[in-house]
Scaffold this motif. Structure first.
Motif, short mmCIF file in Angstrom:
data_model
loop_
_atom_site.label_atom_id
_atom_site.label_comp_id
_atom_site.label_asym_id
_atom_site.label_seq_id
_atom_site.Cartn_x
_atom_site.Cartn_y
_atom_site.Cartn_z
N LEU A 10 56.81 21.30 -13.78
CA LEU A 10 57.94 22.04 -14.34
C LEU A 10 57.81 23.53 -14.07
O LEU A 10 58.80 24.23 -13.87
CB LEU A 10 58.07 21.76 -15.83
N GLU A 11 56.56 23.99 -14.04
CA GLU A 11 56.34 25.41 -13.77
C GLU A 11 56.45 25.70 -12.27
O GLU A 11 57.09 26.65 -11.86
CB GLU A 11 54.96 25.83 -14.28
N PHE A 12 55.78 24.84 -11.46
CA PHE A 12 55.77 25.03 -10.01
C PHE A 12 56.05 23.70 -9.34
O PHE A 12 55.14 22.97 -8.96
CB PHE A 12 54.40 25.54 -9.55
N PRO A 13 57.32 23.32 -9.18
CA PRO A 13 57.63 22.01 -8.60
C PRO A 13 57.22 21.93 -7.12
O PRO A 13 57.46 22.84 -6.35
CB PRO A 13 59.15 21.89 -8.75
N ASP A 14 56.57 20.84 -6.77
CA ASP A 14 56.24 20.58 -5.37
C ASP A 14 56.34 19.08 -5.11
O ASP A 14 56.26 18.27 -6.02
CB ASP A 14 54.86 21.11 -5.00
N THR A 15 56.51 18.70 -3.88
CA THR A 15 56.75 17.30 -3.50
C THR A 15 55.59 16.37 -3.85
O THR A 15 55.81 15.29 -4.38
CB THR A 15 57.07 17.21 -2.00
N PRO A 16 54.31 16.72 -3.58
CA PRO A 16 53.22 15.78 -3.90
C PRO A 16 53.14 15.42 -5.39
O PRO A 16 52.84 14.29 -5.73
CB PRO A 16 51.96 16.50 -3.44
N ARG A 32 54.41 5.67 -12.15
CA ARG A 32 55.44 4.81 -12.73
C ARG A 32 55.35 3.39 -12.13
O ARG A 32 55.44 2.40 -12.84
CB ARG A 32 56.82 5.41 -12.49
N VAL A 33 55.13 3.31 -10.84
CA VAL A 33 54.99 2.00 -10.18
C VAL A 33 53.74 1.29 -10.69
O VAL A 33 53.76 0.09 -10.96
CB VAL A 33 54.95 2.16 -8.64
N ASN A 34 52.66 2.03 -10.86
CA ASN A 34 51.42 1.43 -11.38
C ASN A 34 51.62 0.87 -12.79
O ASN A 34 51.13 -0.22 -13.11
CB ASN A 34 50.27 2.44 -11.38
N ARG A 35 52.34 1.60 -13.62
CA ARG A 35 52.63 1.09 -14.98
C ARG A 35 53.45 -0.19 -14.90
O ARG A 35 53.22 -1.13 -15.64
CB ARG A 35 53.38 2.15 -15.80
N THR A 36 54.42 -0.20 -14.01
CA THR A 36 55.27 -1.38 -13.85
C THR A 36 54.45 -2.58 -13.41
O THR A 36 54.59 -3.69 -13.94
CB THR A 36 56.38 -1.10 -12.82
N LEU A 37 53.57 -2.38 -12.45
CA LEU A 37 52.71 -3.48 -11.98
C LEU A 37 51.79 -3.97 -13.09
O LEU A 37 51.56 -5.16 -13.24
CB LEU A 37 51.89 -3.02 -10.77
N ARG A 38 51.25 -3.05 -13.89
CA ARG A 38 50.40 -3.46 -15.00
C ARG A 38 51.19 -4.32 -15.98
O ARG A 38 50.72 -5.36 -16.44
CB ARG A 38 49.85 -2.24 -15.73
N ASN A 39 52.41 -3.91 -16.28
CA ASN A 39 53.23 -4.69 -17.20
C ASN A 39 53.51 -6.08 -16.64
O ASN A 39 53.49 -7.06 -17.37
CB ASN A 39 54.54 -3.97 -17.49
N ALA A 56 53.95 11.25 -9.56
CA ALA A 56 54.59 10.75 -10.79
C ALA A 56 55.26 9.41 -10.52
O ALA A 56 55.20 8.50 -11.35
CB ALA A 56 55.60 11.77 -11.30
N GLN A 57 55.89 9.27 -9.35
CA GLN A 57 56.51 7.99 -9.01
C GLN A 57 55.45 6.90 -8.82
O GLN A 57 55.65 5.75 -9.22
CB GLN A 57 57.35 8.12 -7.74
N ASP A 59 46.05 4.56 -19.12
CA ASP A 59 46.11 5.60 -20.15
C ASP A 59 45.56 6.91 -19.61
O ASP A 59 46.13 7.98 -19.84
CB ASP A 59 45.34 5.16 -21.39
N VAL A 60 44.45 6.82 -18.87
CA VAL A 60 43.88 8.02 -18.27
C VAL A 60 44.86 8.62 -17.26
O VAL A 60 45.09 9.84 -17.25
CB VAL A 60 42.52 7.69 -17.58
N GLN A 61 45.47 7.76 -16.44
CA GLN A 61 46.45 8.26 -15.48
C GLN A 61 47.66 8.86 -16.18
O GLN A 61 48.23 9.85 -15.71
CB GLN A 61 46.91 7.13 -14.55
N GLU A 62 48.07 8.24 -17.27
CA GLU A 62 49.23 8.76 -18.02
C GLU A 62 48.94 10.15 -18.55
O GLU A 62 49.79 11.04 -18.47
CB GLU A 62 49.57 7.80 -19.16
N ASN A 63 47.73 10.34 -19.08
CA ASN A 63 47.37 11.67 -19.58
C ASN A 63 47.35 12.70 -18.46
O ASN A 63 47.85 13.82 -18.62
CB ASN A 63 46.01 11.63 -20.28
N SER A 64 46.79 12.32 -17.31
CA SER A 64 46.77 13.27 -16.20
C SER A 64 48.17 13.49 -15.65
O SER A 64 48.51 14.58 -15.21
CB SER A 64 45.82 12.78 -15.09
N ARG A 65 49.02 12.45 -15.70
CA ARG A 65 50.40 12.60 -15.24
C ARG A 65 51.16 13.60 -16.12
O ARG A 65 51.92 14.43 -15.63
CB ARG A 65 51.13 11.25 -15.27
#
Length: 118
Positions: free
Chosen positions: A77-83, A92-99, A88-89, A63-69
């Motif tokens: 969206l304002e300043f897109p960069d690769t990191p 998403r993988v962490n959420r999948t592993l938790r599930n 974000a990916q 939940d904390v990571q989701e809020n920071s994400r």
């Protein structure tokens, strides 16, 4: 710890007879198996408590990571960069592993379908 019942069965022969020894060893084996079963049950209960605590902590952290994400995605969206996109990916993988770890009752969660693993 569980209570145990003592059973006294009179034998027709002496205590040194082969039947008496076999009966004694059988009762001793049953007692040892009962004790082992109790210890395994206590261990299983302990593991279940640890699993529940782990899943709860993992959910809180996610939940904390989701809020920071979400904050990072607004910045992306304002300043897109690769990191930021990579982070974000990873989230998403962490959420999948938790599930996968915490929702053993529903292994095919539609929320994780189509998710690519890194």
């Amino acid at each position: 710890m569980a209570s145990y019942t003592v059973v006294i069965v009179p034998l027709r022969s002496s205590l040194t007879s082969l039947d008496a020894v076999h009966f004694f060893l059988w009762v001793k084996k049953l007692k040892d198996l009962e004790r082992e079963k109790d210890l395994l049950w206590m261990g299983l209960q302990g593991l279940e408590q640890v699993r529940e605590r782990f899943c709860s902590n993992l959910k809180d952290n996610m939940d904390v990571q989701e809020n920071s994400r979400k904050k990072e995605m607004r910045k992306a969206l304002e300043f897109p960069d690769t990191p930021t996109l990579l982070l974000a990916q990873i989230h998403r993988v962490n959420r999948t592993l938790r599930n996968l770890l915490c929702d053993s009752r529903n292994p095919t969660d539609p929320a994780i379908e189509g998710v690519m693993f890194l």
